[in-house]
Design an enzyme around this catalytic site. Sequence first.
Site, PDB file in Angstrom:
ATOM      1  N   GLY A  56      29.890  36.003  34.942  1.00 19.50           N
ATOM      2  CA  GLY A  56      30.421  35.116  34.175  1.00 19.50           C
ATOM      3  C   GLY A  56      31.431  36.027  33.335  1.00 19.50           C
ATOM      4  O   GLY A  56      32.405  36.847  33.648  1.00 19.50           O
ATOM      5  N   SER A  67      27.314  40.780  39.721  1.00 15.61           N
ATOM      6  CA  SER A  67      28.601  40.551  38.967  1.00 15.61           C
ATOM      7  C   SER A  67      28.434  40.975  37.564  1.00 15.61           C
ATOM      8  O   SER A  67      27.916  41.968  37.086  1.00 15.61           O
ATOM      9  CB  SER A  67      29.422  39.278  38.968  1.00 15.61           C
ATOM     10  OG  SER A  67      30.393  39.137  38.383  1.00 15.61           O
ATOM     11  N   TYR A  68      28.764  40.035  36.656  1.00 10.49           N
ATOM     12  CA  TYR A  68      28.489  40.402  35.110  1.00 10.49           C
ATOM     13  C   TYR A  68      26.883  40.615  34.736  1.00 10.49           C
ATOM     14  O   TYR A  68      26.554  41.198  33.453  1.00 10.49           O
ATOM     15  CB  TYR A  68      29.130  39.366  34.155  1.00 10.49           C
ATOM     16  CG  TYR A  68      29.416  39.916  32.584  1.00 10.49           C
ATOM     17  CD1 TYR A  68      30.066  40.663  32.333  1.00 10.49           C
ATOM     18  CD2 TYR A  68      28.488  39.369  31.813  1.00 10.49           C
ATOM     19  CE1 TYR A  68      30.327  41.431  30.979  1.00 10.49           C
ATOM     20  CE2 TYR A  68      28.622  39.930  30.582  1.00 10.49           C
ATOM     21  CZ  TYR A  68      29.404  40.756  30.016  1.00 10.49           C
ATOM     22  OH  TYR A  68      29.431  41.255  28.773  1.00 10.49           O
ATOM     23  N   ASP A 119      35.171  43.263  48.206  1.00  6.76           N
ATOM     24  CA  ASP A 119      35.354  42.480  46.781  1.00  6.76           C
ATOM     25  C   ASP A 119      36.185  43.481  46.109  1.00  6.76           C
ATOM     26  O   ASP A 119      36.151  44.671  46.072  1.00  6.76           O
ATOM     27  CB  ASP A 119      34.031  42.545  46.238  1.00  6.76           C
ATOM     28  CG  ASP A 119      34.171  42.183  44.734  1.00  6.76           C
ATOM     29  OD1 ASP A 119      35.248  41.408  44.476  1.00  6.76           O
ATOM     30  OD2 ASP A 119      33.048  42.713  43.896  1.00  6.76           O
ATOM     31  N   HIS A 124      32.496  39.438  47.062  1.00  5.39           N
ATOM     32  CA  HIS A 124      31.662  39.538  45.880  1.00  5.39           C
ATOM     33  C   HIS A 124      30.528  38.900  45.690  1.00  5.39           C
ATOM     34  O   HIS A 124      29.560  39.685  45.150  1.00  5.39           O
ATOM     35  CB  HIS A 124      32.501  38.927  44.588  1.00  5.39           C
ATOM     36  CG  HIS A 124      32.045  39.335  43.070  1.00  5.39           C
ATOM     37  ND1 HIS A 124      32.129  40.387  42.618  1.00  5.39           N
ATOM     38  CD2 HIS A 124      31.574  38.252  42.401  1.00  5.39           C
ATOM     39  CE1 HIS A 124      31.581  40.213  41.556  1.00  5.39           C
ATOM     40  NE2 HIS A 124      30.979  39.216  41.224  1.00  5.39           N
TER      41      HIS A 124
END
Length: 445
Positions: free
Chosen positions: A97, A161-162, A366, A418
């Site tokens: 996020g 991801s984050y 991605d 992703h």
Amino acid sequence: MGFVLKVMGFLGWALLSLIAIVPVVAARHRPWSHSKKVNISEEDLVTELAGQPKVEFSHYAGYVTVNEKHGRALFYWFYEASSHPEEKPLVLWLNGGPGCSSVGYGATQEIGPFTVDTDGSGLKLNPYSWNRAKDTYIFLHKWFNKFPTYRHRSFYIAGESYAGKYVPELAELIYDMNKHPSLHINLKGFLLGNPETSDADDWRGMVDYAWSHAVISDETHKIIKESCNFDKGDPWSNDSCSQAVDELLNQYKEIDIYSLYTSVCTNSTSSNDGSMQVMYNSKSKMMPRIMGGYDPCLDDYAKTFYNRPDVQKALHVSDDLHLKNWSICNYKIFREWSESRPSIVPIYKKLIAAGLRIWVYSGDTDGRVPVLSTRYSLGALELPITRAWRPWYHQKQVGGWFQEYEGLTFATFRGAGHAVPTFKPSESLALFASFLAGESMPSER
């Protein structure tokens, strides 16, 4: 495999499972007078989840208070392994996020045992299920008190991801705290997919990938290379760089940055907060936040399902109070997030020296945290190669490529965006099994 625990926390949502997978979900502030102090896991047993297919494993959901003074709690969803749960390791799954749900993404779209029907009315089985850091650490201690039989299991953290920023930070915290005479967490390693790692290298990789995949022109690429100094952390520090970077981000608004070669959802009810929303400002020192992931329509299905009062009641979410307008990402956290180390590379070096098992993988279609970003970031470690670049195979086909270093394995997924488990569920399950077993990816057909 094992159990998975998903924890929804301030940073994002998580999933805990055995494997066990546990997703941790966003922090929730609960009225102190309603707080429960019963450390019996059976009170969190999920028994009447709408539309759930018949399964042979138990799963639990509920809250663990991490700050009694302010009544702050983290929500978790815990799945036992589908077979021999007493023998399996424990895995904590965290989405990114920042502020996005490990339930809405990880549990529902990627690695959890159930996926949501397209009308949001029920669930179906997923045949490829993978059955803030201080707050998360406190959560783990209290969760182990709630489920004491798992205290000594091998423990792994996984995310994408984050989560590439806060999974290593959490692993470092656990490693450091294990030196003190408190509850020992048997941390063995972590696994990260398409992770944000080093802001400067993430930027360089994002730009070079966009150019090499014909998203931006030669001219835009040249301007960025000549005018942007990503090591200073601010691409909007001069007009030439700012305009060229804005052009890159504008081009990505036309397609799905998380999956270059798939269609976008054109009938999403979440168009106002969909996957192409870009958030940044000239004062920010962070990478721009771009919401969502593969197929925004999947987000709609999850939003419909998890806003149902009967689903919330079954998951022990709301103390019999219907929580309205649940969304897959917390946009307030997303917009205002500022706590981010520019690079996690020093933590990698520390934990590699400590002997933890560290694997990193990248879906190669991605554009948000592309394979080039990860290669640039890992290159900064300057690790000796122990097994050279080569393909790995799944069901006699090339699943991707991998290379082994002293203390780290890096693998790619051919044709995955992703959120790799969404695109390549069978292949990602095979990688996960190899990671837990400490075995190399299969390099023969």
